[in-house]
Structures are given as C-alpha cells and as structure tokens.
Design a protein around this motif. Structure first.
Motif, PDB file in Angstrom:
ATOM      1  N   PRO A 135      -0.971 -16.102   4.260  1.00 40.06           N
ATOM      2  CA  PRO A 135      -1.847 -15.353   3.359  1.00 40.06           C
ATOM      3  C   PRO A 135      -1.071 -14.705   2.226  1.00 40.06           C
ATOM      4  O   PRO A 135      -0.013 -14.121   2.433  1.00 40.06           O
ATOM      5  CB  PRO A 135      -2.470 -14.299   4.276  1.00 40.06           C
ATOM      6  N   GLY A 136      -1.638 -14.842   1.034  1.00 40.03           N
ATOM      7  CA  GLY A 136      -1.147 -14.086  -0.101  1.00 40.03           C
ATOM      8  C   GLY A 136       0.133 -14.569  -0.734  1.00 40.03           C
ATOM      9  O   GLY A 136       0.747 -13.862  -1.506  1.00 40.03           O
ATOM     10  N   GLY A 137       0.609 -15.746  -0.461  1.00 36.14           N
ATOM     11  CA  GLY A 137       1.859 -16.156  -1.075  1.00 36.14           C
ATOM     12  C   GLY A 137       1.864 -17.605  -1.464  1.00 36.14           C
ATOM     13  O   GLY A 137       1.726 -17.958  -2.613  1.00 36.14           O
ATOM     14  N   GLY A 139       1.244 -21.160  -2.604  1.00 35.92           N
ATOM     15  CA  GLY A 139       0.163 -21.734  -3.385  1.00 35.92           C
ATOM     16  C   GLY A 139      -0.180 -20.917  -4.615  1.00 35.92           C
ATOM     17  O   GLY A 139      -0.832 -21.415  -5.522  1.00 35.92           O
ATOM     18  N   LEU A 140       0.261 -19.667  -4.677  1.00 38.14           N
ATOM     19  CA  LEU A 140       0.024 -18.826  -5.846  1.00 38.14           C
ATOM     20  C   LEU A 140       1.218 -18.925  -6.787  1.00 38.14           C
ATOM     21  O   LEU A 140       2.366 -19.025  -6.343  1.00 38.14           O
ATOM     22  CB  LEU A 140      -0.173 -17.368  -5.430  1.00 38.14           C
ATOM     23  N   THR A 141       0.943 -18.878  -8.079  1.00 41.70           N
ATOM     24  CA  THR A 141       2.037 -18.844  -9.042  1.00 41.70           C
ATOM     25  C   THR A 141       2.701 -17.468  -8.985  1.00 41.70           C
ATOM     26  O   THR A 141       2.142 -16.505  -8.459  1.00 41.70           O
ATOM     27  CB  THR A 141       1.529 -19.107 -10.462  1.00 41.70           C
ATOM     28  N   GLU A 142       3.909 -17.386  -9.540  1.00 43.71           N
ATOM     29  CA  GLU A 142       4.600 -16.096  -9.571  1.00 43.71           C
ATOM     30  C   GLU A 142       3.789 -15.062 -10.347  1.00 43.71           C
ATOM     31  O   GLU A 142       3.740 -13.882  -9.978  1.00 43.71           O
ATOM     32  CB  GLU A 142       5.987 -16.268 -10.200  1.00 43.71           C
ATOM     33  N   GLU A 143       3.152 -15.506 -11.425  1.00 46.55           N
ATOM     34  CA  GLU A 143       2.334 -14.587 -12.221  1.00 46.55           C
ATOM     35  C   GLU A 143       1.160 -14.059 -11.404  1.00 46.55           C
ATOM     36  O   GLU A 143       0.840 -12.864 -11.450  1.00 46.55           O
ATOM     37  CB  GLU A 143       1.817 -15.295 -13.475  1.00 46.55           C
ATOM     38  N   GLN A 144       0.513 -14.947 -10.636  1.00 49.96           N
ATOM     39  CA  GLN A 144      -0.619 -14.524  -9.825  1.00 49.96           C
ATOM     40  C   GLN A 144      -0.188 -13.586  -8.703  1.00 49.96           C
ATOM     41  O   GLN A 144      -0.884 -12.615  -8.398  1.00 49.96           O
ATOM     42  CB  GLN A 144      -1.324 -15.758  -9.253  1.00 49.96           C
ATOM     43  N   GLN A 149      -0.049  -8.033  -6.702  1.00 52.18           N
ATOM     44  CA  GLN A 149       0.774  -6.908  -6.268  1.00 52.18           C
ATOM     45  C   GLN A 149       0.517  -5.670  -7.119  1.00 52.18           C
ATOM     46  O   GLN A 149       0.462  -4.542  -6.607  1.00 52.18           O
ATOM     47  CB  GLN A 149       2.254  -7.286  -6.325  1.00 52.18           C
ATOM     48  N   GLU A 150       0.345  -5.878  -8.425  1.00 57.50           N
ATOM     49  CA  GLU A 150       0.061  -4.744  -9.313  1.00 57.50           C
ATOM     50  C   GLU A 150      -1.270  -4.093  -8.950  1.00 57.50           C
ATOM     51  O   GLU A 150      -1.390  -2.860  -8.916  1.00 57.50           O
ATOM     52  CB  GLU A 150       0.048  -5.205 -10.773  1.00 57.50           C
ATOM     53  N   LEU A 151      -2.268  -4.913  -8.656  1.00 55.20           N
ATOM     54  CA  LEU A 151      -3.575  -4.375  -8.265  1.00 55.20           C
ATOM     55  C   LEU A 151      -3.491  -3.641  -6.927  1.00 55.20           C
ATOM     56  O   LEU A 151      -4.100  -2.577  -6.754  1.00 55.20           O
ATOM     57  CB  LEU A 151      -4.604  -5.503  -8.175  1.00 55.20           C
ATOM     58  N   MET A 152      -2.755  -4.213  -5.983  1.00 48.00           N
ATOM     59  CA  MET A 152      -2.626  -3.576  -4.673  1.00 48.00           C
ATOM     60  C   MET A 152      -1.905  -2.235  -4.784  1.00 48.00           C
ATOM     61  O   MET A 152      -2.284  -1.252  -4.127  1.00 48.00           O
ATOM     62  CB  MET A 152      -1.872  -4.504  -3.712  1.00 48.00           C
ATOM     63  N   ASP A 153      -0.888  -2.174  -5.621  1.00 52.56           N
ATOM     64  CA  ASP A 153      -0.180  -0.911  -5.836  1.00 52.56           C
ATOM     65  C   ASP A 153      -1.101   0.126  -6.472  1.00 52.56           C
ATOM     66  O   ASP A 153      -1.088   1.307  -6.083  1.00 52.56           O
ATOM     67  CB  ASP A 153       1.041  -1.134  -6.730  1.00 52.56           C
ATOM     68  N   ALA A 154      -1.892  -0.319  -7.444  1.00 53.70           N
ATOM     69  CA  ALA A 154      -2.827   0.593  -8.106  1.00 53.70           C
ATOM     70  C   ALA A 154      -3.868   1.109  -7.122  1.00 53.70           C
ATOM     71  O   ALA A 154      -4.229   2.301  -7.147  1.00 53.70           O
ATOM     72  CB  ALA A 154      -3.506  -0.124  -9.277  1.00 53.70           C
ATOM     73  N   VAL A 297      -9.646  -5.923  -4.293  1.00 60.70           N
ATOM     74  CA  VAL A 297      -9.084  -5.412  -5.550  1.00 60.70           C
ATOM     75  C   VAL A 297      -9.287  -6.404  -6.689  1.00 60.70           C
ATOM     76  O   VAL A 297      -9.480  -6.003  -7.845  1.00 60.70           O
ATOM     77  CB  VAL A 297      -7.584  -5.066  -5.418  1.00 60.70           C
ATOM     78  N   LEU A 298      -9.254  -7.690  -6.386  1.00 57.21           N
ATOM     79  CA  LEU A 298      -9.527  -8.678  -7.430  1.00 57.21           C
ATOM     80  C   LEU A 298     -10.976  -8.611  -7.882  1.00 57.21           C
ATOM     81  O   LEU A 298     -11.273  -8.791  -9.068  1.00 57.21           O
ATOM     82  CB  LEU A 298      -9.183 -10.080  -6.921  1.00 57.21           C
TER      83      LEU A 298
END
Length: 390
Positions: A135-137, A139-144, A149-154, A297-298
């Motif tokens: 989960p969460g890693g 298949g996702l691009t580095e940007e995604q 991560q930015e949203l989760m931190d916020a 968060v998304l």
C-alpha cells in the motif's frame, strides 16, 4: 491461441517406451491419454509446436533449420535415416524431412521479435497475478508519493481527532444571550435546536482545522490570495464532512469526537428529514467504502481544488491541480487495492464527491433558513454560509 509457441496442459510422466516407436504406438498412447511423445524423434513431448506435438529439442531444431534456409543433405546418402532420441543429431536432413512429414509448418514460426514480445507479455501477466503491491508505494511516481506525503503531513498537523483543544462551548439562546455550556455525552434530536450554537462551535473548530490544512499545502499557497479565499469558501463544509466521516460509527450512528459523542435521533422527523437524513445516508455510503487515510486526504484535496467555485480566477491552474490529485488517487487505488474487488472504487469515490457537492448546497440553504429564526452561527460560519455555491 496459436499452438506453435504454447504449452499444452498435458501431464508429463516418465518415458518407458523405446527410443524408436511406430506411428501406431504414438497414436495409441495419445488416444489413451497417457504419455505424450514427440512425433519426430519419440522423445517426451512438452506441447504442440508449429502444428505438431514435439519435444523441445525438435521444436528448436525445426525453427533453426527453417531460419537458416540451407539445403541439407543426408551424409549417409539414404534419405531414410531412422530418427530417434539417440540418432536425431546424426542426420539433420532426415530429421528435417521427418519434421515436415509429421506436419510441422514453416509459416507458423514466429519472428525473434515476436517471440520476445510474447515472452515479455506472459511474464508481465504472471507477475500481475501473483504480486500484491504494498500500500501507498509501488506503482506511484515519486511526484505522486511526495504529494500524498505532503497531504498526510498537513492532515496530521491540522486534524485534532481527539478534540483535546476544543474546550470552550457557547450556547446562544433565543434572546441572544451567550453562556458557557457543557454538552451531554450524547445528543439526540429533541435537543437539536438548543444545541445548534454548540454544533456551530464544533463545526467552526473543524473549519479552522480545514483552513489550516489548506494553508500547509504548497500548491494552495502558490495561488493568489483571492483564489485561496474562493476555494475555501466553497469547499470548507465538504472537507469537514469528509473529516467527520473518519469519526463516524455506522453500527451506532454515532460520531465519536474525542470525549464527546453525537447520536442524532429525531422521533418527530421534521428536523431529521430536512437536515440529518441526507447527511446520514452520505456518511453511511462513504463509510462502506472503507477508505484509507490517504484516500480521505486526496478526496479533501480534490474537493478543495475545484475550479468552478464562485470567484475563482485562475480556473485553468486549479483545474490542472485537481486533475493531478484525482490521477494520484486513481494510481494509489490501483497499486494498493486488490483487483478486481476494488476496480470501481475510484468511480465510487468521485460519485460521492459529486453527491457531497449537492448536499453542501442543500444543507447551506436549510441552515440559512434556521439561522433566520434561531440564530446560532459563528462569524466564520456565517461567512461560509453566505458564500457557498447555490
């Protein structure tokens, strides 16, 4: 499926026959469902290749001989050499003759590029079936990944799920007076009108968290201040509902807000039908999706960056940002959820966001009517109510 490069689903058993076997014995064995043997040399076969049941060795020999396109001659000048597992290497000409007599076809040979492409496709399909992405890693691009991560931190910095800092409650009476109020542990529909000022304080506490959430996001801070205000006025209610859903218990119909719990029951039906029923249905529908924190968060981000909110100037920029968040949500689901059980989850989430937008408009209209007869809203809430879509 073409037979020349495929594997047949045939049980392979230890060979007991002699190296040299007659066509009759081959046919009998195959018809009886027993040992499958090569029609060219009598060795153990592993499938149909170029239209004939053969072993791996004769398959490779036929492909190489046809691609070289060299005229072979029998070294023994007989042209009728017996081809067995032991003798098949002694005379290439007679082995090729036996291949052709058995029915192997040159036109069924795939090119090297086609073979490699087919192998790669088979490997990819096998990998897709057997691998379970983390989960969460993967298949996702580095940007995604950075975006999530930015949203989760916020979210972590701005969402007080325990309501530990929510201490001063206000209740506004019909005469306009205000006093401190400690709400009961659970609230039902009979108390809903007197509790509206308190619920306004609860909501306002959540509004401030959502606004701070938006301000932490770099993409939001890069927008003009006018667009920031317009987006927040349009999305704050919706984002709060998404946050409240994480604290909703469908079995009890209760919102667990730290030490406070809210369970609205309206036996008279009036207030519930107007305000609570649509909200309860939405919360139940959303909770059934069993979303991850990343998906919540998304969803908040997709709601926040809505280019069609009133007053938004840089609609093109906001639209691109919303698309980026939506594509990230889709990618996250695809790499963290088992297929095909969750293949429609992204579409369901987008449908919920559409329904949430509609309920936001309806709730705003109802709350404005109640505000006219039973003033309850905080200044921040009044500002949001007066500028929400609809």
């Amino acid at each position: 499926m073409r037979p020349e490069e495929s594997w047949s689903h045939v049980g392979l058993v230890q060979r007991k026959e002699a190296d040299s076997v007659s066509n009759k014995s081959i046919n009998t064995d195959e018809e009886d469902g027993g040992l499958q043997i090569c029609r060219v040399c009598g060795d153990k076969a592993n499938g149909y290749h170029f239209n004939v049941m053969t072993c791996e060795g004769c398959k490779g020999f036929f492909r190489r001989a046809m691609k070289r396109n060299v005229r072979l001659r029998c070294p023994f000048r007989k042209g009728t050499c017996e081809i067995t597992r032991k003798t098949r290497r002694q005379c290439q000409a007679c082995r090729l003759r036996k291949c052709l007599e058995s029915g192997m076809k040159k036109e069924m040979i795939m090119s090297d590029a086609a073979v490699e492409q087919r192998r790669a496709l088979i490997k990819r399909k096998r990998r897709e079936k057997t691998e379970v992405p983390a989960p969460g890693g993967q298949g996702l691009t580095e940007e995604q990944q950075a975006l999530i991560q930015e949203l989760m931190d916020a979210q972590m910095k701005t969402f007080d799920t325990t309501f530990s800092h929510f201490k001063d409650f206000r209740l506004r009476g019909e005469d306009g007076s205000i006093w401190n109020y400690q709400p009961p542990s659970k609230s039902d529909g009979k108390e809903i009108i007197p509790l509206l000022p308190h619920l306004a304080d609860v909501s306002t506490y959540m509004f401030k968290g959502v606004i701070n959430f938006a301000k932490v996001i770099s993409y939001f801070r890069d927008l003009p201040i006018e667009d920031q205000i317009s987006l927040l006025k349009g999305a704050t209610f919706e984002m709060c509902i998404l946050r409240f859903n994480t604290m909703f218990d469908t079995e009890t119909g209760t919102w667990e807000c730290g030490r406070l719990a809210y369970c609205f029951e309206d036996p008279d039906g009036g207030f519930q039908k107007l305000l609570l029923d649509p909200m309860m249905k939405l919360h139940c529908m959303l909770k059934k999706l069993q979303l991850h924190k990343e998906e919540y968060v998304l969803m908040q981000a997709i709601s926040l960056f809505s280019p069609d909110r009133p007053g938004v100037v840089q609609r093109g920029v906001v639209d691109q940002l919303q698309e980026r968040f939506a594509l990230t949500l889709k990618a996250y689901i695809e790499c963290s959820r088992p297929y095909p059980a969750h293949r429609f989850l992204f579409l369901k989430i987008m449908a919920v966001l559409t329904e949430l937008r509609s309920i936001n408009v309806q709730q705003t209209q109802q709350l404005l009517r109640i505000q006219d007869t039973h003033p309850f809203a905080t200044p921040l809430m009044q500002e949001l109510l007066s500028s929400t879509d609809g």
